[in-house]
Every structure is written in C-alpha cells, then in structure tokens.
Write an enzyme that holds these catalytic residues in place. Structure first.
Site, PDB file in Angstrom:
ATOM      1  N   GLY A   1       0.875  -1.199   0.033  1.00  0.00           N
ATOM      2  CA  GLY A   1      -0.052   0.072   0.220  1.00  0.00           C
ATOM      3  C   GLY A   1       0.658   1.160   0.093  1.00  0.00           C
TER       4      GLY A   1
ATOM      5  N   LYS B   1      -1.887   9.076  -6.879  1.00  0.00           N
ATOM      6  CA  LYS B   1      -1.232  10.256  -7.977  1.00  0.00           C
ATOM      7  C   LYS B   1      -1.596   9.646  -9.474  1.00  0.00           C
ATOM      8  CE  LYS B   1       2.757  11.833 -10.119  1.00  0.00           C
ATOM      9  NZ  LYS B   1       4.113  12.495 -10.368  1.00  0.00           N
TER      10      LYS B   1
ATOM     11  N   ALA C   1      -8.087   3.151   3.347  1.00  0.00           N
ATOM     12  CA  ALA C   1      -7.172   3.867   2.368  1.00  0.00           C
ATOM     13  C   ALA C   1      -6.796   5.420   2.418  1.00  0.00           C
ATOM     14  CB  ALA C   1      -7.907   3.623   0.806  1.00  0.00           C
ATOM     15  N   GLY C   2      -5.824   5.715   1.964  1.00  0.00           N
ATOM     16  CA  GLY C   2      -5.506   7.367   2.008  1.00  0.00           C
ATOM     17  C   GLY C   2      -4.829   7.691   0.662  1.00  0.00           C
ATOM     18  N   HIS C   3      -5.499   7.939  -0.230  1.00  0.00           N
ATOM     19  CA  HIS C   3      -4.826   8.348  -1.799  1.00  0.00           C
ATOM     20  C   HIS C   3      -4.704   9.693  -1.587  1.00  0.00           C
ATOM     21  CE1 HIS C   3      -6.685   4.153  -2.975  1.00  0.00           C
ATOM     22  NE2 HIS C   3      -5.776   4.179  -2.051  1.00  0.00           N
TER      23      HIS C   3
ATOM     24  N   ARG D   1       5.696   5.268   8.756  1.00  0.00           N
ATOM     25  CA  ARG D   1       5.904   4.045   7.615  1.00  0.00           C
ATOM     26  C   ARG D   1       7.060   3.310   7.932  1.00  0.00           C
ATOM     27  NH1 ARG D   1       3.438   7.238   2.499  1.00  0.00           N
ATOM     28  NH2 ARG D   1       1.391   7.013   3.054  1.00  0.00           N
TER      29      ARG D   1
ATOM     30  N   LYS E   1      -0.781   5.114  -5.551  1.00  0.00           N
ATOM     31  CA  LYS E   1      -1.840   4.998  -6.627  1.00  0.00           C
ATOM     32  C   LYS E   1      -2.649   6.235  -6.874  1.00  0.00           C
ATOM     33  CE  LYS E   1      -3.313   1.949  -3.540  1.00  0.00           C
ATOM     34  NZ  LYS E   1      -2.142   1.833  -2.610  1.00  0.00           N
TER      35      LYS E   1
ATOM     36  N   GLN F   1      -5.158  -0.293  -0.976  1.00  0.00           N
ATOM     37  CA  GLN F   1      -3.962  -1.214  -0.174  1.00  0.00           C
ATOM     38  C   GLN F   1      -3.204  -1.554  -1.197  1.00  0.00           C
ATOM     39  OE1 GLN F   1      -7.527  -2.017   1.244  1.00  0.00           O
ATOM     40  NE2 GLN F   1      -7.174   0.013   1.927  1.00  0.00           N
TER      41      GLN F   1
ATOM     42  N   THR G   1      -3.603   8.327   6.358  1.00  0.00           N
ATOM     43  CA  THR G   1      -4.982   8.033   7.042  1.00  0.00           C
ATOM     44  C   THR G   1      -4.717   8.211   8.458  1.00  0.00           C
ATOM     45  OG1 THR G   1      -5.784   6.417   5.233  1.00  0.00           O
ATOM     46  CG2 THR G   1      -6.866   6.360   7.487  1.00  0.00           C
TER      47      THR G   1
ATOM     48  N   ASP H   1      12.519   9.988  -6.957  1.00  0.00           N
ATOM     49  CA  ASP H   1      13.123  11.035  -6.701  1.00  0.00           C
ATOM     50  C   ASP H   1      13.791  11.054  -5.183  1.00  0.00           C
ATOM     51  OD1 ASP H   1      10.301  11.082  -6.552  1.00  0.00           O
ATOM     52  OD2 ASP H   1      10.762  12.775  -4.750  1.00  0.00           O
TER      53      ASP H   1
HETATM   54  P1  GDP Z   1      -1.575   5.904  -2.257  1.00  0.00           P
HETATM   55  O1  GDP Z   1      -2.369   4.840  -1.000  1.00  0.00           O
HETATM   56  O2  GDP Z   1      -0.939   4.333  -2.971  1.00  0.00           O
HETATM   57  O3  GDP Z   1      -2.363   6.521  -3.180  1.00  0.00           O
HETATM   58  O4  GDP Z   1      -0.285   6.439  -1.632  1.00  0.00           O
HETATM   59  P2  GDP Z   1      -0.417   7.692  -0.468  1.00  0.00           P
HETATM   60  O5  GDP Z   1      -0.974   8.956  -1.127  1.00  0.00           O
HETATM   61  O6  GDP Z   1      -0.809   6.979   0.858  1.00  0.00           O
HETATM   62  O7  GDP Z   1       1.152   7.790  -0.113  1.00  0.00           O
HETATM   63  C1  GDP Z   1       2.056   8.353  -1.293  1.00  0.00           C
HETATM   64  C2  GDP Z   1       2.703   9.342  -0.782  1.00  0.00           C
HETATM   65  O8  GDP Z   1       3.722   9.489  -1.592  1.00  0.00           O
HETATM   66  C3  GDP Z   1       2.007  10.595  -1.107  1.00  0.00           C
HETATM   67  O9  GDP Z   1       2.112  11.631  -0.103  1.00  0.00           O
HETATM   68  C4  GDP Z   1       1.939  11.259  -2.339  1.00  0.00           C
HETATM   69  O10 GDP Z   1       1.903  12.611  -2.516  1.00  0.00           O
HETATM   70  C5  GDP Z   1       3.620  10.916  -2.452  1.00  0.00           C
HETATM   71  N1  GDP Z   1       4.228  10.737  -3.777  1.00  0.00           N
HETATM   72  C6  GDP Z   1       3.350  10.267  -4.936  1.00  0.00           C
HETATM   73  N2  GDP Z   1       4.388   9.842  -6.032  1.00  0.00           N
HETATM   74  C7  GDP Z   1       5.490  10.716  -5.534  1.00  0.00           C
HETATM   75  C8  GDP Z   1       6.803  10.574  -6.268  1.00  0.00           C
HETATM   76  O11 GDP Z   1       7.100  10.494  -7.363  1.00  0.00           O
HETATM   77  N3  GDP Z   1       7.703  11.387  -5.367  1.00  0.00           N
HETATM   78  C9  GDP Z   1       7.478  11.627  -4.341  1.00  0.00           C
HETATM   79  N4  GDP Z   1       8.281  12.411  -3.655  1.00  0.00           N
HETATM   80  N5  GDP Z   1       6.214  11.470  -3.559  1.00  0.00           N
HETATM   81  C10 GDP Z   1       5.455  11.137  -4.466  1.00  0.00           C
HETATM   82  P1  IMO Z   2      -3.838   2.477   0.739  1.00  0.00           P
HETATM   83  O1  IMO Z   2      -4.993   2.398  -0.315  1.00  0.00           O
HETATM   84  C1  IMO Z   2      -1.012   0.854   3.742  1.00  0.00           C
HETATM   85  C2  IMO Z   2      -2.763  -1.701   6.657  1.00  0.00           C
HETATM   86  C3  IMO Z   2      -2.844  -1.414   8.001  1.00  0.00           C
HETATM   87  C4  IMO Z   2      -2.722  -2.781   8.570  1.00  0.00           C
HETATM   88  C5  IMO Z   2      -3.433  -3.607   7.827  1.00  0.00           C
HETATM   89  C6  IMO Z   2      -4.931  -3.981   8.377  1.00  0.00           C
HETATM   90  O2  IMO Z   2      -3.662   4.020   1.267  1.00  0.00           O
HETATM   91  O3  IMO Z   2      -2.603   2.058   0.037  1.00  0.00           O
HETATM   92  P2  IMO Z   2      -6.941  -2.397   8.105  1.00  0.00           P
HETATM   93  O4  IMO Z   2      -7.494  -1.227   8.704  1.00  0.00           O
HETATM   94  O5  IMO Z   2      -7.323  -2.426   6.676  1.00  0.00           O
HETATM   95  O6  IMO Z   2      -7.920  -3.849   8.798  1.00  0.00           O
HETATM   96  O7  IMO Z   2      -5.665  -2.729   8.600  1.00  0.00           O
HETATM   97  O8  IMO Z   2      -3.484  -2.910   6.333  1.00  0.00           O
HETATM   98  N1  IMO Z   2      -3.447  -0.865   5.645  1.00  0.00           N
HETATM   99  C7  IMO Z   2      -2.860  -0.030   4.527  1.00  0.00           C
HETATM  100  N2  IMO Z   2      -1.470   0.186   4.584  1.00  0.00           N
HETATM  101  N3  IMO Z   2      -2.026   1.645   2.903  1.00  0.00           N
HETATM  102  C8  IMO Z   2      -3.357   1.369   2.968  1.00  0.00           C
HETATM  103  O9  IMO Z   2      -4.118   1.714   2.141  1.00  0.00           O
HETATM  104  C9  IMO Z   2      -3.859   0.422   3.868  1.00  0.00           C
HETATM  105  N4  IMO Z   2      -4.798   0.266   4.339  1.00  0.00           N
HETATM  106  C10 IMO Z   2      -4.751  -0.605   5.314  1.00  0.00           C
HETATM  107  O10 IMO Z   2      -1.851  -0.688   8.301  1.00  0.00           O
HETATM  108  O11 IMO Z   2      -1.298  -3.053   8.913  1.00  0.00           O
HETATM  109 MG    MG Z   3      -2.172   5.357   1.056  1.00  0.00          MG
END
Ligand code: GDP
Ligand code: IMO
Ligand code: MG
Length: 423
Positions: free
Chosen positions: A11, A17, A38-40, A304, A15, A223, A299, A332
C-alpha cells in the site's frame, strides 16, 4: 478499454497520484474494495487532497466515479469527503455512483476493530481502526447491512437491532464498553440515506453498459497485493482482496473485460502496521528514506517502516495480479544516494527460497540478498523523456524489468501530477 491499477507492495505506493493522472484519458474511475482505511494523496499545483473512499478520478472534471459493491462504506467518512470536495469547489452530484450492493460500516464495527486490536496487544495487526475487518466479517457471516437496506426502513431497523443486540453483548461483556443505542444509529443512518440517495445506483449494470459501449474505464485498487487477505502476509493483511481478481467480484465485471493491469510500485518499500517485511531497514538508511520520502501515513499519520526495493516480493505480485506494466513512483527519493540496493534473493537458514513464502515463521526468518547499484546523484526533475534519463537510472530499471518481466511504463518524480514521465 478497462485499465486496472493495483498496489504491488504494502500500500501507499502512490496509486492516488497515478490514478488522478490517468483519469484524464478515462470516462469512469471505479473503486472495488477496502474502505476508509485507504488514503490516496493527490497534489495539483501544490494543493494536496487526500481521498479515502471516493475514487481518485474525482479531481478531473467530467470523470464519473464509482464506489463498487466490494467497498465497505463508512457514512461519516464519505460525508466528510463529499464536504471536503465541495469546499474545494468540486461537486460530486451527477458524477458519483454508489453501488446499492455495497456494505455499510457501522459505529460498532469501528469500536470492535479498535477494542480487538488493543485486546491482542503485541499480536495486534496495527489496523487503521476504521472498522474494516468487522464489516467484512458481517458480510461473510451474511449479517451485513447494505446500502440497499437503507431503502426499506423496516428491514433496516430489524437487521440493525439484531446486530446491535449481539454486538452490545460482546462490547459490554468482553470489552467493558458502553452499549450502543439502536435508535441513535437508525437516525444517523437514515439521515445519511437522504444525503446519498441521489448517488445510489446499480453500478454493476452501469459499468457493464459502459464496457459494452467501449468506454475507457480505470479501476482503482486500494491497499496493495501483499496486504491481500488471500495472497498477502496473512494474518498481517487487510480483510479484502486488493489484488486484480478482487476487481471482478468487487465491481461485478468479467475478467475478460480487463485489458491492462498496471502495478504501482514504489522505488523502495514501505509498510504501515505490523507484519513481515523482509527488506526492512532499521538503520540510518531506513530513517533517510522515511524523511526523504515523507513516509507518514495519509490516513492515520503513523510513520511508515521503510526498506529497499524487494524484487522477490514484486515478482510474486506481478504474477498474482497479472501486471504487465509498472508505474514506478518516488524515484526522486533515491536521487542523492551514492549506492542503491535491491533485494534479488531470499535465503532462510542458509537455503535459497525460489518463491515468496506464505507462512509467518518462514517470512519472519528471511534474509535478503542484495545487489548494489551506483546512484545517479542528481535531480531528475524537468526530464520528461525516458531517453534523457541517466544511464544509472536505466540500469536500475533494467534489473527490475528483467527480474519481474513487467515493463516500467510510467515514472513518477514528485507528488505533483506534472512531474511524471510516460514512456
Ligand atoms: P496511495 O495510498 O498508494 O495513493 O499512496 P499515498 O497517497 O498514501 O502515499 C504516497 C505519498 O507519496 C503521497 O504523499 C504522495 O503525494 C507521494 N508521492 C506520490 N508519488 C510521488 C513521487 O513520485 N515522489 C514523491 N516524492 N512523492 C510522491
Ligand atoms: P492505501 O490504499 C497502507 C494496513 C494497516 C494494517 C493492515 C490492516 O492508502 O494504500 P485494516 O485497517 O485494513 O484492517 O488494517 O493493513 N493498511 C494499509 N497500509 N496503505 C493502505 O491503504 C492501507 N490500508 C490498510 O496499516 O497493517
Ligand atoms: Mg495510502
């Protein structure tokens, strides 16, 4: 054409972006599993948006967004998200479609999640506390309350009372908490029903019709593969199927409809919560990646865990998802390093493992073997053509591609939409 985006690691691969970026070429973006765990993150011209339930296509005007039947919906989180978007001038009316088959997260799910986690103390999974596990338990136990139930007040109340009766006993007797008042929950959820009524649709027919009409559809996984309840590092997983197969059941579309699967892959590895992480770094380098990559959960804000890119795990992910293309993110973060390591083999008790293991004792005893590459030692910002990348970057890519058999087709160089190379 239907393109599926999956997280290939644990996770937070970026995703949000990539989905936001690719949304511009799609008419519909659909989420198929998970919930507000999830936190996107999406960054547009320096402004940051974090989405938990609504697909990351919503920031592109005109793109329709579907929350499929496989998603577990927390009304409070959804309401907040609709408000947040509205405050930023984004109206979801006519653009958001919620499956009538999706299950609801109830207040007792969240409390049960948190209480269960604290009761198992050192064996805790480190969940996000968003009620995900308990909501999917109710679904599997055939006691879940679905969006469609909101439409029939009597049946909704009946189901809710049955569930609350049972869970109040567990909460008060096992966890020593106060009991929930069913009247209050009925009121809250019927108010929610009024809010989301315009969005409730048969999203299965909606998507299948769009597929028949040849529309471009992007499917957004939450995830990552290694958190998959069947294929991940069980029991340290989430309670749904983030892997590509989950998209079919979580949306009601046939596997044959999916044309391409892109695995979003961070240039190193991170994991939030507990569980095996073979290439985890406990030294200054781990700290460096966390700081440089700003690796704090979107989230829960938790820091991490960080480690080197793990090709054994990635190859497994490519296999179980059917990934043909990789979007490599956060390259980067490695810009300033003299040397970059990649794990390309596992050994356990001196024996080489040829596969990604499934059992905890083996997973916890893995020793990673690494290859060391020369860093490129410069910023890649401003490069928008693959051929202009330094040779050290191309060498790094070649190792990933040769090992996994997937092609790196997108390269992300910052959180911003614009800093991306499409190969
Ligand atoms: P997701 O859950 O897969 O959508 O990812 P998250 O948003 O939880 O975490 C990814 C983090 O990396 C976020 O803070 C994004 O803004 C950041 N991010 C995404 N792509 C890049 C990249 O290419 N470089 C850097 N430095 N940060 C990035
Ligand atoms: P995105 O979509 C990273 C992890 C939690 C925990 C395990 C189970 O942003 O990539 P849950 O609340 O789902 O029962 O927790 O899964 N987890 C994630 N780790 N990115 C996520 O989502 C996650 N969603 C759940 O930290 O280890
Ligand atoms: Mg996330």
């Amino acid at each position: 054409m239907v393109t599926l985006i999956v997280g290939s690691q644990w996770g937070d691969e970026g995703k949000g972006k990539i989905v936001d970026l690719l949304s511009a070429q799609n008419e519909i973006v659909a989420r198929y599993q998970g919930g507000a765990n999830a936190g996107h993150t999406i960054v547009i011209d320096g402004k940051k948006y974090i989405l938990h339930l609504i697909p990351s296509g919503i920031l592109n005007d005109g793109v329709k967004c579907v929350i499929g039947n496989g998603v577990v919906i927390d009304p409070i989180a959804l309401t907040k998200e609709i408000e947040m978007l509205s405050q930023n001038g984004i109206d979801v009316k006519g653009r958001l479609f919620i499956s009538h088959k999706a299950h609801l997260i109830m207040p007792y799910h969240k409390l049960l999640d948190q209480k269960h986690e604290s009761s198992i103390a050192e064996n805790a999974i480190g969940t996000t506390g968003r009620g995900i596990g308990p909501a999917y338990i109710d679904k599997a136990k055939r006691a879940g309350i679905r969006i469609v139930d909101l439409l029939d007040r009597q049946s909704f109340e009946l189901k809710l009372r049955q569930n609350i009766d049972e869970y109040n006993k567990i909460l008060t007797k096992v966890y020593d908490t106060d009991a929930f008042d069913p009247e209050q929950i009925v009121d809250t959820y019927l108010n929610f029903d009024k809010l989301i009524d315009p969005y409730i649709t048969d999203t299965t027919s909606y998507l299948n019709n769009a597929i028949s009409e040849g529309k471009n559809i992007l499917i957004e996984g939450a995830q990552g593969a290694l958190l998959d309840i069947d294929h991940g590092t069980y029991p340290y997983v989430t309670s749904s199927n983030p892997t590509s197969g989950g998209a079919c059941t979580g949306l009601g579309i046939p596997p044959t409809a999916i044309s391409k699967i892109i695995g979003i892959t961070k240039a190193y590895c991170t994991r939030v919560g507990q569980g095996p992480f073979p290439s985890e770094l406990f030294d200054e380098m781990g700290e460096y990646l966390r700081k440089q990559g700003d690796e704090f959960g979107s989230t829960t804000g938790r820091s991490r865990r960080c480690g080197w890119l793990d090709l054994v795990a990635l190859k497994y992910s490519v296999m179980i998802n059917g990934i043909s293309e990789i979007a490599l993110t956060k390259l980067d973060v490695l810009d300033e390093l003299d040397e970059i390591k990649i794990c390309n083999a596992y050994t356990v008790n001196g024996h080489q493992l040829k596969y990604f293991p499934v059992d905890l004792p083996t997973l916890n005893n893995i020793e990673c073997e690494y290859i060391t590459l020369k860093g490129w030692k410069r910023s890649l910002k401003g490069i928008n053509n693959f051929n202009d990348l330094p040779n050290e970057v191309k060498d790094y890519f070649k190792i990933i591609e040769d090992f996994t058999g997937a092609k790196i087709s997108i390269i992300s160089l910052s959180p911003d939409r614009n800093d991306t190379i499409i190969r």
